[in-house]
Design a protein around this motif. Structure first.
Motif, short mmCIF file in Angstrom:
data_model
loop_
_atom_site.label_atom_id
_atom_site.label_comp_id
_atom_site.label_asym_id
_atom_site.label_seq_id
_atom_site.Cartn_x
_atom_site.Cartn_y
_atom_site.Cartn_z
N CYS A 406 0.83 -1.22 0.00
CA CYS A 406 0.00 0.00 0.00
C CYS A 406 0.85 1.26 0.00
CB CYS A 406 -0.92 0.02 1.22
SG CYS A 406 -2.22 -1.23 1.19
N LYS A 407 2.14 1.09 0.35
CA LYS A 407 3.09 2.20 0.41
C LYS A 407 2.69 3.26 1.44
CE LYS A 407 4.57 1.64 -4.40
NZ LYS A 407 4.72 2.28 -5.72
N LYS A 408 2.17 2.78 2.58
CA LYS A 408 1.81 3.67 3.67
C LYS A 408 1.65 2.85 4.95
CE LYS A 408 -3.21 3.49 2.95
NZ LYS A 408 -4.44 4.28 2.76
N CYS A 409 1.57 3.54 6.09
CA CYS A 409 1.36 2.87 7.37
C CYS A 409 -0.14 2.68 7.60
CB CYS A 409 1.96 3.68 8.50
SG CYS A 409 3.77 3.63 8.54
N VAL A 410 -0.47 1.54 8.22
CA VAL A 410 -1.87 1.22 8.49
C VAL A 410 -2.03 0.79 9.94
CG1 VAL A 410 -2.32 0.55 6.10
CG2 VAL A 410 -1.58 -1.17 7.74
N LYS A 411 -3.27 0.68 10.38
CA LYS A 411 -3.57 0.28 11.76
C LYS A 411 -3.03 -1.13 12.04
CE LYS A 411 -7.76 3.06 12.07
NZ LYS A 411 -9.23 3.06 12.29
N PRO A 412 -2.62 -1.39 13.30
CA PRO A 412 -2.03 -2.70 13.62
C PRO A 412 -3.00 -3.86 13.44
CG PRO A 412 -2.44 -1.42 15.62
CD PRO A 412 -2.63 -0.49 14.46
N SER A 413 -4.29 -3.58 13.47
CA SER A 413 -5.30 -4.64 13.32
C SER A 413 -5.62 -4.95 11.85
CB SER A 413 -6.59 -4.24 14.05
OG SER A 413 -7.07 -2.99 13.57
N TRP A 414 -5.01 -4.24 10.92
CA TRP A 414 -5.28 -4.44 9.49
C TRP A 414 -4.21 -5.34 8.85
CZ3 TRP A 414 -7.28 0.58 6.69
CH2 TRP A 414 -8.43 1.03 7.35
N ILE A 415 -4.63 -6.07 7.82
CA ILE A 415 -3.72 -6.88 7.02
C ILE A 415 -3.97 -6.56 5.54
CG2 ILE A 415 -3.53 -8.75 8.70
CD1 ILE A 415 -5.52 -10.32 6.89
N HIS A 416 -3.00 -6.88 4.69
CA HIS A 416 -3.18 -6.59 3.26
C HIS A 416 -4.04 -7.68 2.62
CE1 HIS A 416 -2.11 -4.34 -0.37
NE2 HIS A 416 -2.22 -5.52 -0.98
N CYS A 417 -5.06 -7.25 1.89
CA CYS A 417 -5.97 -8.16 1.19
C CYS A 417 -5.65 -8.09 -0.30
CB CYS A 417 -7.42 -7.77 1.45
SG CYS A 417 -8.62 -8.74 0.51
N ASN A 418 -5.23 -9.21 -0.87
CA ASN A 418 -4.88 -9.24 -2.29
C ASN A 418 -6.10 -9.08 -3.19
OD1 ASN A 418 -2.10 -9.62 -1.89
ND2 ASN A 418 -2.42 -11.80 -1.49
N THR A 419 -7.26 -9.52 -2.70
CA THR A 419 -8.49 -9.40 -3.48
C THR A 419 -8.90 -7.94 -3.63
OG1 THR A 419 -9.21 -11.54 -2.59
CG2 THR A 419 -10.88 -10.19 -3.69
N CYS A 420 -8.87 -7.21 -2.51
CA CYS A 420 -9.25 -5.78 -2.53
C CYS A 420 -8.09 -4.88 -2.94
CB CYS A 420 -9.73 -5.35 -1.14
SG CYS A 420 -11.21 -6.21 -0.57
N ASP A 421 -6.86 -5.44 -2.91
CA ASP A 421 -5.65 -4.69 -3.24
C ASP A 421 -5.46 -3.50 -2.30
OD1 ASP A 421 -3.31 -4.24 -4.61
OD2 ASP A 421 -4.24 -2.87 -6.04
N ARG A 422 -5.75 -3.74 -1.04
CA ARG A 422 -5.54 -2.72 0.00
C ARG A 422 -5.58 -3.40 1.37
NH1 ARG A 422 -10.11 -1.22 2.80
NH2 ARG A 422 -12.11 -1.96 1.97
N CYS A 423 -5.18 -2.68 2.40
CA CYS A 423 -5.22 -3.21 3.75
C CYS A 423 -6.61 -3.00 4.35
CB CYS A 423 -4.18 -2.53 4.62
SG CYS A 423 -2.49 -3.09 4.29
N ALA A 424 -7.04 -3.99 5.13
CA ALA A 424 -8.36 -3.93 5.77
C ALA A 424 -8.37 -4.86 6.97
CB ALA A 424 -9.45 -4.33 4.77
N LEU A 425 -9.47 -4.83 7.72
CA LEU A 425 -9.62 -5.70 8.89
C LEU A 425 -9.68 -7.16 8.46
CD1 LEU A 425 -12.24 -3.76 11.02
CD2 LEU A 425 -9.95 -4.38 11.77
N ARG A 426 -9.23 -8.05 9.32
CA ARG A 426 -9.36 -9.48 9.06
C ARG A 426 -10.84 -9.86 8.98
NH1 ARG A 426 -4.64 -12.42 10.20
NH2 ARG A 426 -2.98 -11.16 11.16
N GLY A 427 -11.17 -10.76 8.06
CA GLY A 427 -12.54 -11.23 7.95
C GLY A 427 -13.50 -10.23 7.32
N HIS A 428 -12.97 -9.19 6.67
CA HIS A 428 -13.85 -8.20 6.04
C HIS A 428 -14.48 -8.77 4.77
CE1 HIS A 428 -10.18 -7.88 3.65
NE2 HIS A 428 -10.92 -7.35 2.69
N ALA A 429 -15.55 -8.15 4.32
CA ALA A 429 -16.19 -8.55 3.05
C ALA A 429 -15.46 -7.85 1.91
CB ALA A 429 -17.66 -8.18 3.06
N CYS A 430 -14.87 -8.65 1.02
CA CYS A 430 -14.09 -8.08 -0.08
C CYS A 430 -14.99 -7.34 -1.06
CB CYS A 430 -13.35 -9.19 -0.83
SG CYS A 430 -12.05 -9.95 0.15
#
Length: 503
Positions: A406-430
């Motif tokens: 993502c080339k930026k800092c994100v919240k510690p609870s977020w992970i990178h989602c390859n489907t959405c091509d961005r960082c988001a919460l675990r278990g999110h709806a893509c």
């Protein structure tokens, strides 16, 4: 709260209702009890859909103010007359000047005769005691009580209209100390009654304290305690002075003192309010202040502290690009969540946005804030400097992690989602899954035609569809021949009666 903010952002650019500022037709906007209304329009996929309409600027719920009018609607004289009558009936029974006359009489009373009705939120003179005999009444009010009206008045609690969250003493004292340290002599308090109250309290107790304050607030109850030179009844969502041009002139003179030098605007708007109309009003106050500036100083800005949740940062920067957000956590007395001392996600999300250089704002070291020599500003203890971003990136007080994708800092609870091509919460709806098949997430087909749907499930679905069609046909026949249904019902009743007699 953060989800609500995200929802507001989606509504503005996706679907929902948007406010249109400066796009009104030549006629002035119609008025409701809260002043001139705002023009709104429904938005779908970022485009206008449907007719434009006027609605109340201050109330988000039609139950609180049910004003509604289409933009080009022709309103009859009778309806205009009725509307004006409603607006008059909603105004306070006593004027600001009358409240001041009452306050003078109240101040002359001995302490034993000073009473305040908690139900009516009104100072009581002796001849009014009888009318409030069945109410809850506070007695023996001292001068100290009268100097702290925000502790005497019950905070307004309607979240959709004018919810009042009052600064805790810690935050209020910090703001005043910071204002003094920065050398300001006048404070325009827009929706910050606690700060106005503290300034006036220090003026009455300390002879050398010379900071002046003017309160602009929609809560007219403060007119019982402050003169017309200290308080103006004001709606910050439409820049409306209820006291008319006289009140507007008081504000203008306050901003123009000493050629506009030494004044700062401090505002704490309701968090549920739209950022656009707030920014529009603040820019009008800035324009009033600029009237005193010479041409060679036209680039100067009115210093501002805008206190708002950190997740509105992008919206505020859209209207005020020169603003930056401080790490200081503002807390409130009467808010269950926005308290100092909590950690993680439970800490207060409210911050100070300002156009004053961050290097000039010193945050209390004893509360865990530290100075970052690279960023040249004070940050919270958990806000670690990112060498890649070259900035202290945390917004919520926790240590954020850098995502190289993502080339930026994100919240510690977020992970990178390859489907959405961005960082988001675990278990999110893509996002891509929402647009495609509900079962496999693939694009180009829906659930009914999914190749992963078993033959058995398809057969069962076909059977259910056939049954639904059959039931629908029976219902249609019943509607067409109602007398048949009635006759059948009558025969059943007769059979039941015969069986009863046989028994």
């Amino acid at each position: 709260m953060e989800d609500a903010a995200a929802g507001t952002e989606r509504n503005r650019r996706g679907s929902g209702v948007a406010v249109l500022l400066g796009q009104e037709s030549g006629r002035p906007a119609p008025c409701c009890p809260h002043g001139p209304t705002l023009l709104f329009v429904k938005i779908s996929q970022g485009k206008e859909e449907g007719r434009r309409f006027y609605a109340c600027s201050a109330c988000r719920d039609r139950k609180d103010c049910n004003f509604f009018q289409w933009e080009n609607e022709k309103v009859s004289e009778a309806r205009l007359s009725a509307r004006e009558e409603v607006n008059r009936s909603c105004q306070p029974s006593l004027s600001h000047r009358q409240n001041m006359e009452r306050y003078k009489q109240f101040g002359l009373l001995p302490t034993s005769k000073r009473k305040f009705c908690q139900e009516c939120q009104q100072l009581l003179l002796p001849m009014e005691w009888g009318k409030h005999s069945g109410h809850q009444v506070l007695s023996d009010l001292s001068i100290a009580h009268l100097q702290r009206p925000s502790q005497l008045l019950c905070p307004l609690k309607n979240k959709k209209t004018n919810a009042q969250y009052l600064f805790a003493d810690r935050s209020c004292q910090f703001l005043l100390d910071l204002i003094i340290a920065l050398g300001f002599k006048r404070v325009l308090c827009v929706g910050t009654p606690r700060l106005h109250e503290l300034i006036r309290l220090k003026v009455s107790r300390e002879l050398e304290f010379s900071v002046k304050s003017l309160l602009l607030d929609i809560d007219f109850r403060y007119s019982q305690f402050y003169t017309e030179d200290d308080f103006c009844h004001y709606n910050m969502f439409n820049h409306y002075f209820f006291g008319g041009e006289a009140a507007h002139e008081i504000c203008r003179k306050f901003l123009h003192q000493e050629k506009g030098e030494g004044v700062i605007l401090v505002t704490d708007p309701p968090f549920g309010g739209l950022v656009e109309p707030l920014a529009f009003s603040f820019k009008k106050l800035i324009a009033t202040w600029r009237e005193t500036q010479e041409e060679d100083h036209s680039s100067k800005e009115l210093p501002i502290f805008w206190i708002f949740p950190y997740f509105f940062e992008s919206r505020i920067l859209e209207f005020f690009p020169s603003f930056s957000m401080m790490d200081y956590q503002v807390d409130y007395d009467n808010h269950a969540l926005y308290k100092h001392g909590k950690t993680g996600r439970k800490q207060s999300p409210v911050r100070i946005f300002t156009n004053i250089s961050p290097s000039m704002i010193v945050l209390p070291v004893e509360e865990g804030y530290r100075f970052c020599s690279v960023c040249q500003r004070y940050v919270s203890s958990g806000n670690q400097h990112c060498e890649i971003c070259n900035s202290c990136t945390s917004k919520d007080g926790r240590r954020w992690n850098h995502c190289f994708l993502c080339k930026k800092c994100v919240k510690p609870s977020w992970i990178h989602c390859n489907t959405c091509d961005r960082c988001a919460l675990r278990g999110h709806a893509c996002e891509s899954a929402k647009a495609g098949c509900f079962i496999c997430g693939g694009a180009g087909h829906k659930r009914s035609n999914c190749p992963n749907l078993s033959v058995t499930e398809r057969a069962g679905k076909a059977d259910r569809n056939q049954k639904l069609k059959k039931n629908k046909k029976i219902k249609m026949d019943t509607v067409k021949r109602p007398y048949v249904k009635h006759a059948t019902f009558a025969r059943k009743k007769i059979k039941k009666k015969k069986n009863a007699l046989a028994c």
